[in-house]
Design a protein around this motif. Sequence first.
Motif, PDB file in Angstrom:
ATOM      1  N   LYS A 212      72.698 -12.002 -11.626  1.00  0.00           N
ATOM      2  CA  LYS A 212      73.922 -12.627 -12.120  1.00  0.00           C
ATOM      3  C   LYS A 212      73.924 -14.079 -11.672  1.00  0.00           C
ATOM      4  CE  LYS A 212      77.940 -11.268 -10.394  1.00  0.00           C
ATOM      5  NZ  LYS A 212      79.243 -10.610 -10.187  1.00  0.00           N
ATOM      6  N   LEU A 213      74.340 -14.972 -12.566  1.00  0.00           N
ATOM      7  CA  LEU A 213      74.445 -16.392 -12.247  1.00  0.00           C
ATOM      8  C   LEU A 213      75.910 -16.778 -12.115  1.00  0.00           C
ATOM      9  CD1 LEU A 213      71.816 -17.951 -14.689  1.00  0.00           C
ATOM     10  CD2 LEU A 213      71.480 -17.087 -12.380  1.00  0.00           C
ATOM     11  N   LEU A 214      76.193 -17.669 -11.164  1.00  0.00           N
ATOM     12  CA  LEU A 214      77.556 -18.142 -10.935  1.00  0.00           C
ATOM     13  C   LEU A 214      77.539 -19.643 -10.707  1.00  0.00           C
ATOM     14  CD1 LEU A 214      77.060 -15.439  -8.810  1.00  0.00           C
ATOM     15  CD2 LEU A 214      79.491 -15.447  -9.223  1.00  0.00           C
ATOM     16  N   LYS A 215      78.632 -20.285 -11.094  1.00  0.00           N
ATOM     17  CA  LYS A 215      78.747 -21.717 -10.831  1.00  0.00           C
ATOM     18  C   LYS A 215      80.080 -21.998 -10.176  1.00  0.00           C
ATOM     19  CE  LYS A 215      80.728 -23.777 -14.999  1.00  0.00           C
ATOM     20  NZ  LYS A 215      81.576 -24.834 -14.484  1.00  0.00           N
ATOM     21  N   ASP A 216      80.109 -23.069  -9.390  1.00  0.00           N
ATOM     22  CA  ASP A 216      81.362 -23.503  -8.781  1.00  0.00           C
ATOM     23  C   ASP A 216      82.287 -24.009  -9.870  1.00  0.00           C
ATOM     24  OD1 ASP A 216      80.696 -22.985  -6.128  1.00  0.00           O
ATOM     25  OD2 ASP A 216      79.775 -24.939  -5.849  1.00  0.00           O
ATOM     26  N   VAL A 217      83.583 -23.760  -9.667  1.00  0.00           N
ATOM     27  CA  VAL A 217      84.603 -24.235 -10.598  1.00  0.00           C
ATOM     28  C   VAL A 217      85.471 -25.220  -9.847  1.00  0.00           C
ATOM     29  CG1 VAL A 217      86.585 -23.552 -11.994  1.00  0.00           C
ATOM     30  CG2 VAL A 217      84.597 -22.053 -11.857  1.00  0.00           C
ATOM     31  N   ASP A 218      85.715 -26.360 -10.460  1.00  0.00           N
ATOM     32  CA  ASP A 218      86.574 -27.372  -9.854  1.00  0.00           C
ATOM     33  C   ASP A 218      88.016 -26.916  -9.985  1.00  0.00           C
ATOM     34  OD1 ASP A 218      87.914 -29.582  -8.969  1.00  0.00           O
ATOM     35  OD2 ASP A 218      86.991 -30.982 -10.371  1.00  0.00           O
ATOM     36  N   LYS A 219      88.643 -26.566  -8.867  1.00  0.00           N
ATOM     37  CA  LYS A 219      90.020 -26.050  -8.888  1.00  0.00           C
ATOM     38  C   LYS A 219      91.003 -27.054  -9.482  1.00  0.00           C
ATOM     39  CE  LYS A 219      89.479 -23.405  -4.666  1.00  0.00           C
ATOM     40  NZ  LYS A 219      90.067 -23.163  -3.363  1.00  0.00           N
ATOM     41  N   LYS A 220      90.738 -28.320  -9.332  1.00  0.00           N
ATOM     42  CA  LYS A 220      91.676 -29.345  -9.812  1.00  0.00           C
ATOM     43  C   LYS A 220      91.805 -29.344 -11.326  1.00  0.00           C
ATOM     44  CE  LYS A 220      90.904 -32.255  -5.837  1.00  0.00           C
ATOM     45  NZ  LYS A 220      90.290 -33.438  -5.303  1.00  0.00           N
ATOM     46  N   HIS A 221      90.810 -28.777 -12.014  1.00  0.00           N
ATOM     47  CA  HIS A 221      90.846 -28.745 -13.470  1.00  0.00           C
ATOM     48  C   HIS A 221      91.299 -27.408 -14.022  1.00  0.00           C
ATOM     49  CE1 HIS A 221      88.218 -32.251 -12.771  1.00  0.00           C
ATOM     50  NE2 HIS A 221      88.961 -32.729 -13.729  1.00  0.00           N
ATOM     51  N   GLN A 222      91.711 -26.495 -13.149  1.00  0.00           N
ATOM     52  CA  GLN A 222      92.207 -25.206 -13.600  1.00  0.00           C
ATOM     53  C   GLN A 222      93.715 -25.288 -13.773  1.00  0.00           C
ATOM     54  OE1 GLN A 222      90.699 -22.568 -10.504  1.00  0.00           O
ATOM     55  NE2 GLN A 222      89.442 -21.601 -12.075  1.00  0.00           N
ATOM     56  N   ALA A 223      94.206 -24.821 -14.914  1.00  0.00           N
ATOM     57  CA  ALA A 223      95.624 -24.903 -15.229  1.00  0.00           C
ATOM     58  C   ALA A 223      96.479 -24.056 -14.292  1.00  0.00           C
ATOM     59  CB  ALA A 223      95.861 -24.486 -16.679  1.00  0.00           C
ATOM     60  N   ASP A 224      95.969 -22.940 -13.801  1.00  0.00           N
ATOM     61  CA  ASP A 224      96.771 -22.033 -12.994  1.00  0.00           C
ATOM     62  C   ASP A 224      96.558 -22.207 -11.491  1.00  0.00           C
ATOM     63  OD1 ASP A 224      94.203 -21.085 -13.007  1.00  0.00           O
ATOM     64  OD2 ASP A 224      94.750 -18.985 -13.338  1.00  0.00           O
ATOM     65  N   THR A 225      96.107 -23.369 -11.079  1.00  0.00           N
ATOM     66  CA  THR A 225      95.872 -23.630  -9.674  1.00  0.00           C
ATOM     67  C   THR A 225      97.182 -23.994  -8.976  1.00  0.00           C
ATOM     68  OG1 THR A 225      93.656 -24.431 -10.138  1.00  0.00           O
ATOM     69  CG2 THR A 225      94.597 -25.084  -8.044  1.00  0.00           C
ATOM     70  N   THR A 226      97.425 -23.411  -7.811  1.00  0.00           N
ATOM     71  CA  THR A 226      98.618 -23.744  -7.044  1.00  0.00           C
ATOM     72  C   THR A 226      98.238 -24.718  -5.944  1.00  0.00           C
ATOM     73  OG1 THR A 226      98.314 -21.965  -5.445  1.00  0.00           O
ATOM     74  CG2 THR A 226      99.556 -21.427  -7.450  1.00  0.00           C
ATOM     75  N   GLU A 227      99.257 -25.318  -5.330  1.00  0.00           N
ATOM     76  CA  GLU A 227      99.003 -26.246  -4.236  1.00  0.00           C
ATOM     77  C   GLU A 227      98.283 -25.543  -3.081  1.00  0.00           C
ATOM     78  OE1 GLU A 227     101.847 -28.985  -1.762  1.00  0.00           O
ATOM     79  OE2 GLU A 227     102.379 -29.063  -3.889  1.00  0.00           O
ATOM     80  N   GLU A 228      98.673 -24.292  -2.845  1.00  0.00           N
ATOM     81  CA  GLU A 228      98.036 -23.502  -1.783  1.00  0.00           C
ATOM     82  C   GLU A 228      96.549 -23.300  -2.081  1.00  0.00           C
ATOM     83  OE1 GLU A 228      98.369 -18.960  -0.470  1.00  0.00           O
ATOM     84  OE2 GLU A 228     100.256 -20.063  -0.245  1.00  0.00           O
ATOM     85  N   ASP A 229      96.217 -23.044  -3.367  1.00  0.00           N
ATOM     86  CA  ASP A 229      94.817 -22.867  -3.761  1.00  0.00           C
ATOM     87  C   ASP A 229      94.012 -24.128  -3.497  1.00  0.00           C
ATOM     88  OD1 ASP A 229      95.213 -20.281  -4.686  1.00  0.00           O
ATOM     89  OD2 ASP A 229      95.582 -20.928  -6.750  1.00  0.00           O
ATOM     90  N   GLU A 230      94.624 -25.291  -3.765  1.00  0.00           N
ATOM     91  CA  GLU A 230      93.907 -26.553  -3.602  1.00  0.00           C
ATOM     92  C   GLU A 230      93.585 -26.814  -2.137  1.00  0.00           C
ATOM     93  OE1 GLU A 230      95.874 -29.744  -5.596  1.00  0.00           O
ATOM     94  OE2 GLU A 230      95.845 -28.712  -7.516  1.00  0.00           O
ATOM     95  N   GLN A 231      94.419 -26.282  -1.227  1.00  0.00           N
ATOM     96  CA  GLN A 231      94.164 -26.479   0.191  1.00  0.00           C
ATOM     97  C   GLN A 231      93.146 -25.485   0.723  1.00  0.00           C
ATOM     98  OE1 GLN A 231      98.001 -26.333   2.014  1.00  0.00           O
ATOM     99  NE2 GLN A 231      98.663 -28.247   1.084  1.00  0.00           N
ATOM    100  N   ASP A 232      92.956 -24.391   0.015  1.00  0.00           N
ATOM    101  CA  ASP A 232      91.979 -23.378   0.411  1.00  0.00           C
ATOM    102  C   ASP A 232      90.595 -23.932   0.117  1.00  0.00           C
ATOM    103  OD1 ASP A 232      90.505 -21.142   0.962  1.00  0.00           O
ATOM    104  OD2 ASP A 232      91.252 -19.971  -0.733  1.00  0.00           O
ATOM    105  N   ASP A 233      89.746 -24.044   1.145  1.00  0.00           N
ATOM    106  CA  ASP A 233      88.435 -24.653   0.919  1.00  0.00           C
ATOM    107  C   ASP A 233      87.390 -23.650   0.443  1.00  0.00           C
ATOM    108  OD1 ASP A 233      88.132 -23.282   3.283  1.00  0.00           O
ATOM    109  OD2 ASP A 233      87.179 -24.931   4.364  1.00  0.00           O
ATOM    110  N   LYS A 234      87.773 -22.399   0.266  1.00  0.00           N
ATOM    111  CA  LYS A 234      86.829 -21.405  -0.242  1.00  0.00           C
ATOM    112  C   LYS A 234      86.541 -21.703  -1.719  1.00  0.00           C
ATOM    113  CE  LYS A 234      85.905 -16.520  -0.537  1.00  0.00           C
ATOM    114  NZ  LYS A 234      86.422 -15.167  -0.376  1.00  0.00           N
ATOM    115  N   ALA A 235      85.291 -21.743  -2.072  1.00  0.00           N
ATOM    116  CA  ALA A 235      84.903 -22.100  -3.432  1.00  0.00           C
ATOM    117  C   ALA A 235      85.331 -21.030  -4.436  1.00  0.00           C
ATOM    118  CB  ALA A 235      83.398 -22.296  -3.508  1.00  0.00           C
TER     119      ALA A 235
END
Length: 130
Positions: A57-80
């Motif tokens: 299986k292949l996976l890629k990092d997703v930039d959280k800042k470009h996700q519509a459903d990202t919360t402020e808490e998610d942005e502070q979470d450094d887990k990819a």
Amino acid sequence: LALTPRAAEAAMASHQIYIRLKRGKQTIFVSVETTDKVKTLVKTVSELTGTKFEDIKLLKDVDKKHQADTTEEDEQDDKAVRQDLDPDRSIKSYAIPNTTVIYFVFKKGEDQWEDISIDEGKHTDSKGRH
């Protein structure tokens, strides 16, 4: 030499990029066309590692800042946040830029996949110092 509009469009639609496929200490460098399917990358990993195609299986990092459903808490979470790549989609459909790192993992059970494990190459001296 002049290209027809259709030929010019086709030439611009696909271009060659380099992708780094990583797992643990292993890195595979590949050159692909953006119009290639993700399955091209899976096939390469399969051939080089001796692992069955369906067990990769292949996976890629997703930039959280470009996700519509990202919360402020998610942005502070450094887990990819990582996205599974569908083998039947094109590389271009994921907007994968040149020199991107794509992670590969192997199946370890019926419906289980190993965790992503990347050795970043942090070297220590003989006393364990970085």
